[in-house]
Design an enzyme around this catalytic site. Sequence first.
Site, PDB file in Angstrom:
ATOM      1  N   ASP A 113     -10.423 -82.344 -18.713  1.00  0.00           N
ATOM      2  CA  ASP A 113      -9.090 -82.458 -19.352  1.00  0.00           C
ATOM      3  C   ASP A 113      -8.203 -82.270 -18.074  1.00  0.00           C
ATOM      4  O   ASP A 113      -8.154 -81.419 -17.292  1.00  0.00           O
ATOM      5  CB  ASP A 113      -8.599 -81.439 -20.520  1.00  0.00           C
ATOM      6  CG  ASP A 113      -7.583 -82.236 -21.041  1.00  0.00           C
ATOM      7  OD1 ASP A 113      -7.517 -83.214 -21.727  1.00  0.00           O
ATOM      8  OD2 ASP A 113      -6.405 -81.721 -20.845  1.00  0.00           O
TER       9      ASP A 113
HETATM   10  C1  TTP Z   1      -2.235 -87.605 -12.582  1.00  0.00           C
HETATM   11  C2  TTP Z   1      -3.214 -88.376 -12.709  1.00  0.00           C
HETATM   12  C3  TTP Z   1      -3.884 -88.456 -14.110  1.00  0.00           C
HETATM   13  N1  TTP Z   1      -5.033 -89.542 -14.201  1.00  0.00           N
HETATM   14  C4  TTP Z   1      -5.533 -89.596 -15.634  1.00  0.00           C
HETATM   15  C5  TTP Z   1      -7.084 -88.870 -15.682  1.00  0.00           C
HETATM   16  C6  TTP Z   1      -7.251 -89.034 -17.147  1.00  0.00           C
HETATM   17  O1  TTP Z   1      -7.856 -90.006 -17.385  1.00  0.00           O
HETATM   18  C7  TTP Z   1      -5.682 -88.806 -17.510  1.00  0.00           C
HETATM   19  C8  TTP Z   1      -5.620 -87.530 -18.295  1.00  0.00           C
HETATM   20  O2  TTP Z   1      -6.145 -87.669 -19.716  1.00  0.00           O
HETATM   21  P1  TTP Z   1      -7.268 -86.855 -20.246  1.00  0.00           P
HETATM   22  O3  TTP Z   1      -6.827 -86.487 -21.701  1.00  0.00           O
HETATM   23  O4  TTP Z   1      -7.572 -85.692 -19.230  1.00  0.00           O
HETATM   24  O5  TTP Z   1      -8.325 -87.905 -20.361  1.00  0.00           O
HETATM   25  P2  TTP Z   1      -8.655 -89.159 -20.907  1.00  0.00           P
HETATM   26  O6  TTP Z   1      -7.969 -89.470 -22.328  1.00  0.00           O
HETATM   27  O7  TTP Z   1      -8.160 -90.353 -20.087  1.00  0.00           O
HETATM   28  O8  TTP Z   1     -10.123 -89.204 -21.072  1.00  0.00           O
HETATM   29  P3  TTP Z   1     -11.131 -88.507 -22.064  1.00  0.00           P
HETATM   30  O9  TTP Z   1     -10.385 -87.388 -22.851  1.00  0.00           O
HETATM   31  O10 TTP Z   1     -11.891 -89.189 -22.997  1.00  0.00           O
HETATM   32  O11 TTP Z   1     -11.955 -87.577 -20.906  1.00  0.00           O
HETATM   33  O12 TTP Z   1      -4.975 -89.137 -16.693  1.00  0.00           O
HETATM   34  C9  TTP Z   1      -5.274 -90.406 -13.122  1.00  0.00           C
HETATM   35  O13 TTP Z   1      -5.986 -91.338 -13.333  1.00  0.00           O
HETATM   36  N2  TTP Z   1      -4.513 -90.245 -11.955  1.00  0.00           N
HETATM   37  C10 TTP Z   1      -3.595 -89.420 -11.867  1.00  0.00           C
HETATM   38  O14 TTP Z   1      -2.931 -89.175 -10.712  1.00  0.00           O
END
Ligand code: TTP
Length: 191
Positions: free
Chosen positions: A71
């Site tokens: 997360d």
């Molecule tokens: C800050 C930042 C976040 N992110 C993304 C990573 C995560 O996918 C998302 C944060 O949300 P999360 O809730 O961590 O993950 P998710 O909902 O995408 O997937 P799952 O819960 O099924 O594992 O933001 C980037 O891709 N690049 C960035 O620079």
Amino acid sequence: MTVQIILASASPRRQELLDQIKVTYRVHPVDLDETPLPDETPVDYVQRLAAEKSAACTAQLGDSLPVLAADTAVVLGDLIMGKPKDRDDAVAMLRQLSGKMHRVYSAISLRGREHGQAISITEVTFRPLTESEIAAYWQSGEPLDKAGSYAIQGRGGVFVESLSGSFSGVVGLPLFETTELLSKQGIEFFK
Ligand SMILES: Cc1cn([C@H]2C[C@H](O)[C@@H](COP(=O)(O)OP(=O)(O)OP(=O)(O)O)O2)c(=O)[nH]c1=O
């Protein structure tokens, strides 16, 4: 190819990062309420969600394969930013991040022969953003499914003046901590 772990995540970035370290996986996303609890600290929040995602996945599939979940949250002062609800939410987040330092918290949870957890915290400084830049960035579609409404690995990378910590952690799966947890549980990478 033998599948080594279950990845309890819908995030394509997490899949790409696992590909980078040559771990083989099957994807089984779980959908949870990601609302922070009252007065929950960022560390407790991301660790709780990563642990809940891996637990929910294990409850659905059983424990025949280790389950990895993660997360990621963007934290500005005391404010925990998840994924934006809509355009206004994304624009508000980007305005707040403009010209300031924030922290990106990424927790991982690996349920194999034991439950292992780790966290990575990275400081990211944004240069000032203009209103038209923020509007154009929303139009690009990139902010929609990203914590803090930006992607460092995409167009959002141009907002980043400096970073101290883990690039892969900001993208969603800190590779140093992930490979440590995998090693502790006897799961090979780069095979
Ligand atoms: C800050 C930042 C976040 N992110 C993304 C990573 C995560 O996918 C998302 C944060 O949300 P999360 O809730 O961590 O993950 P998710 O909902 O995408 O997937 P799952 O819960 O099924 O594992 O933001 C980037 O891709 N690049 C960035 O620079």
